[in-house]
Design an enzyme around this catalytic site. Structure first.
Site, PDB file in Angstrom:
ATOM      1  N   LYS A 259       0.540  -1.400  -0.360  1.00 21.31           N
ATOM      2  CA  LYS A 259      -0.507   0.072   0.348  1.00 21.31           C
ATOM      3  C   LYS A 259       1.195   1.311  -0.334  1.00 21.31           C
ATOM      4  O   LYS A 259       1.964   0.646   0.325  1.00 21.31           O
ATOM      5  CB  LYS A 259      -1.201  -0.024   1.539  1.00 21.31           C
ATOM      6  CG  LYS A 259      -1.874  -0.500   1.247  1.00 21.31           C
ATOM      7  CD  LYS A 259      -2.832  -0.497   2.764  1.00 21.31           C
ATOM      8  CE  LYS A 259      -4.097  -1.595   2.522  1.00 21.31           C
ATOM      9  NZ  LYS A 259      -5.008  -1.587   1.303  1.00 21.31           N
ATOM     10  N   ARG A 333     -10.504 -11.598   1.970  1.00 26.13           N
ATOM     11  CA  ARG A 333     -11.448 -12.431   1.382  1.00 26.13           C
ATOM     12  C   ARG A 333     -10.505 -13.298   1.652  1.00 26.13           C
ATOM     13  O   ARG A 333     -11.285 -14.692   1.540  1.00 26.13           O
ATOM     14  CB  ARG A 333     -11.698 -11.851  -0.003  1.00 26.13           C
ATOM     15  CG  ARG A 333     -10.615 -12.055  -0.489  1.00 26.13           C
ATOM     16  CD  ARG A 333     -10.780 -10.927  -2.282  1.00 26.13           C
ATOM     17  NE  ARG A 333     -10.763  -9.763  -1.973  1.00 26.13           N
ATOM     18  CZ  ARG A 333     -10.939  -8.315  -2.591  1.00 26.13           C
ATOM     19  NH1 ARG A 333     -11.430  -9.315  -4.120  1.00 26.13           N
ATOM     20  NH2 ARG A 333     -11.115  -6.964  -2.884  1.00 26.13           N
TER      21      ARG A 333
HETATM   22  N1  BES Z   1      -8.016  -3.135   4.574  1.00 25.57           N
HETATM   23  C1  BES Z   1      -8.508  -3.249   2.971  1.00 25.57           C
HETATM   24  C2  BES Z   1      -9.826  -2.431   2.725  1.00 25.57           C
HETATM   25  C3  BES Z   1      -9.753  -0.912   3.657  1.00 25.57           C
HETATM   26  C4  BES Z   1      -9.446  -0.004   2.455  1.00 25.57           C
HETATM   27  C5  BES Z   1      -9.940  -0.709   4.851  1.00 25.57           C
HETATM   28  C6  BES Z   1      -9.554   1.146   3.471  1.00 25.57           C
HETATM   29  C7  BES Z   1     -10.412  -0.082   5.372  1.00 25.57           C
HETATM   30  C8  BES Z   1     -10.179   1.340   4.525  1.00 25.57           C
HETATM   31  C9  BES Z   1      -8.094  -3.658   2.240  1.00 25.57           C
HETATM   32  O1  BES Z   1      -7.507  -5.718   2.354  1.00 25.57           O
HETATM   33  C10 BES Z   1      -7.526  -3.954   1.360  1.00 25.57           C
HETATM   34  O2  BES Z   1      -6.734  -3.489   1.265  1.00 25.57           O
HETATM   35  N2  BES Z   1      -8.674  -4.428   0.167  1.00 25.57           N
HETATM   36  C11 BES Z   1      -8.431  -3.639  -1.231  1.00 25.57           C
HETATM   37  C12 BES Z   1      -8.475  -4.751  -2.182  1.00 25.57           C
HETATM   38  C13 BES Z   1      -8.188  -4.499  -3.300  1.00 25.57           C
HETATM   39  C14 BES Z   1      -6.508  -5.104  -3.692  1.00 25.57           C
HETATM   40  C15 BES Z   1      -8.740  -5.803  -4.569  1.00 25.57           C
HETATM   41  C16 BES Z   1      -9.090  -2.438  -1.710  1.00 25.57           C
HETATM   42  O3  BES Z   1      -9.865  -1.504  -1.078  1.00 25.57           O
HETATM   43  O4  BES Z   1      -8.135  -1.480  -2.568  1.00 25.57           O
HETATM   44 MN    MN Z   2      -5.111  -5.104   2.049  1.00 27.20          MN
END
Ligand code: BES
Ligand code: MN
Ligand code: ZN
Length: 481
Positions: A259, A333
């Site tokens: 990230k 997931r």
């Molecule tokens: N934990 C994150 C989602 C999240 C984003 C929670 C902002 C709280 C605040 C999750 O694991 C994630 O990184 N999701 C990705 C999925 C994508 C890579 C398909 C996302 O939402 O960008």
């Molecule tokens: Mn994530």
């Protein structure tokens, strides 16, 4: 301390009144009201607020007027917000006591419970690491209401649910090197001992035996070992069992699909779902709800190292379904699909709710106040809606039509863990739901409402504890038939 009293003759500190728009018409004779109305400083409208001090009998008196809107439209949430405002005002004015004068309109368990929740939640801030804490003078709150003793249980329930929600907030706010997977497991044991549910914790070896390979892949990069936490509460021996699954990523770096720094800044909160499940179990067991509940948390840390799982890996999940890893940041997931498969095949639950900070797309779709949901059972979802109305934790159902499944197909495996930009919250939900079959199931994505950007009402900056009261209330609705 929050106390119930029939009457208070000599109130100290702040006197607070919860008022409706209609109160103007009825209380015309009161000079204070007429004056305030003429000056246009207090309307009784929802969120309206007025406070003033004066000298009476040689004593400084402060009154606080809190508007609730139209009497017929009163909600629990308006009460939580209003009483929270009064507590903030009391601390601001450095008062020790706050007395609410409540007339017979409020003589209902549900209103008193909501007041108990709001008063309790408003007192929390994540300040344990601050040397200079914001001063809190308020230490005695009185609810003056006719037939006060008859509302004791409702008030206690509200205070207790507030405390459990605070426990969830604290777990979620704590940094990822404090709240590790093992820390969550110990918290589950502690809550279980106090409230009356059993906790079993499986270590990495045991998780390998359970073939939870998607979960293990996410955990592989971290020096913190994963744990599978299983909690069981029996409140109705012959009844059905509700299954709860919470996302428990103790820190989400994104893994090798790293990230950017600003997206990572709140990722200690990626176990918000787990926190709400743990504390809901505490509340359900403590209140002895006549229902059976089994809860599972697959807790791990999504870290970066030479041992991390990689993009393009192909995993065989516990269910046997193979998964192409398109993005290591779609880790939630992967842990959830194994946890849901486990709770279904090993624990044979009759209903499943999973709750997770799963997608940034959830915040894009509905913002930070409402949690999007995906479900395969409208009758079950109706119960959640009912619960949501009581607790003020709002949800909204997204479509779950089969054709969205196209988006999570892979040419190399049964599923891909990222369906791309389109319908990101739905595809994430459907991925988790790919193993539920006919079992009634609801997926709640709390990426938005699990976190507050700033202090407002009974929220303080940081974790909100969204889900604790909602899951408790759902169990309560289900146990009422
Ligand atoms: N934990 C994150 C989602 C999240 C984003 C929670 C902002 C709280 C605040 C999750 O694991 C994630 O990184 N999701 C990705 C999925 C994508 C890579 C398909 C996302 O939402 O960008
Ligand atoms: Mn994530
Ligand atoms: Zn995550």
């Amino acid at each position: 301390m929050i106390q119930l009293k029939n009457t208070v003759d000599n109130p100290k500190g702040i006197c607070a009144y919860l008022l409706f728009e209609e109160d103007y018409e009825e209380k015309q004779q009161s000079s204070l009201f007429t004056e305030l109305k003429n000056k246009d400083v207090f309307s009784g409208k929802k969120d309206s607020f007025y406070t003033t001090s004066f000298i009476e009998d040689h004593e400084l008196k402060t009154i606080c007027l809190l508007g609730l809107g139209k009497r017929k439209e009163l909600t629990e949430e308006a009460l939580r917000m209003a009483v929270a405002k009064a507590t903030k005002q009391a601390n601001k004015l450095k008062e020790r006591e706050l007395t609410f004068f409540l007339d017979q309109v409020f003589m209902k368990d549900k209103w008193i419970r909501a007041i108990g929740e709001g008063l309790t939640l408003a007192q929390y801030a994540f300040d344990k690491y601050l040397s200079d804490k914001k001063e809190k003078t308020l230490d005695n709150i009185v609810l003056a209401i006719p037939a006060a003793p008859s509302f004791k249980d409702a008030l206690d329930e509200g205070i207790f649910l507030g405390a459990m929600t605070i426990e969830a907030r604290e777990l979620t706010n704590e940094p990822g090197d404090v709240v590790t997977p093992v820390y969550l497991a110990n918290k589950a044991k502690e809550l279980g001992k106090g409230a009356g549910f059993s906790t079993t914790v499986y270590d990495k070896k045991a998780i390998e035996k359970l073939k939870m390979n998607a979960f293990l892949a996410v955990a592989s990069g971290s020096s913190f070992e994963p744990v599978l936490i299983v909690m069981e509460y029996t409140g109705n021996t012959d009844g059905e069992t509700l299954g709860l699954v919470g996302k428990g990523i103790t820190f989400d770096t994104g893994g090798l699909s790293l990230k950017p720094a600003n997206s990572m800044s709140t990722m200690q909160g990626d176990m918000g779902g787990a926190a709400s499940v743990l504390t809901a179990m505490g509340a359900i067991a403590e209140q002895k709800l006549p229902i059976n509940v089994t809860a599972v948390i697959a807790a791990c840390d999504n870290a970066v190292s030479g041992k991390s799982y990689r993009p393009n890996d192909i995993l065989t999940s516990r269910s046997g379904k193979t998964i192409f890893v398109a993005n290591t940041d779609a880790e939630g997931r992967l842990t959830l699909i194994d946890a849901v498969d486990y709770i279904l095949t090993e624990k044979k639950v009759d209903y499943i709710v999973d709750i997770a900070t799963l997608t940034g797309a959830a915040e894009i779709a509905l913002g930070q106040k409402i949690a999007p949901t995906v479900t395969n059972d409208e009758a079950f979802y109706k119960k959640l809606k009912k619960a949501s109305k009581v607790t003020g934790e709002r949800t909204w159902e997204l479509p779950h039509d089969e054709d969205y499944l196209e988006l999570i197909k892979s040419p190399y495996a049964d599923l891909t863990n990222s369906g791309g930009r389109f319908a990101g919250t739905i595809t994430a939900g459907l991925f988790v739901g790919a193993v539920v079959g006919e079992t009634p199931w609801i997926h709640i994505d709390i990426a938005g409402p699990s976190w507050a950007e700033k202090d407002t009402g009974y929220f303080s900056k940081g974790a909100t504890g969204f889900g604790t009261r909602l899951l408790y209330q759902l169990a309560k609705e289900m146990s009422n038939g």
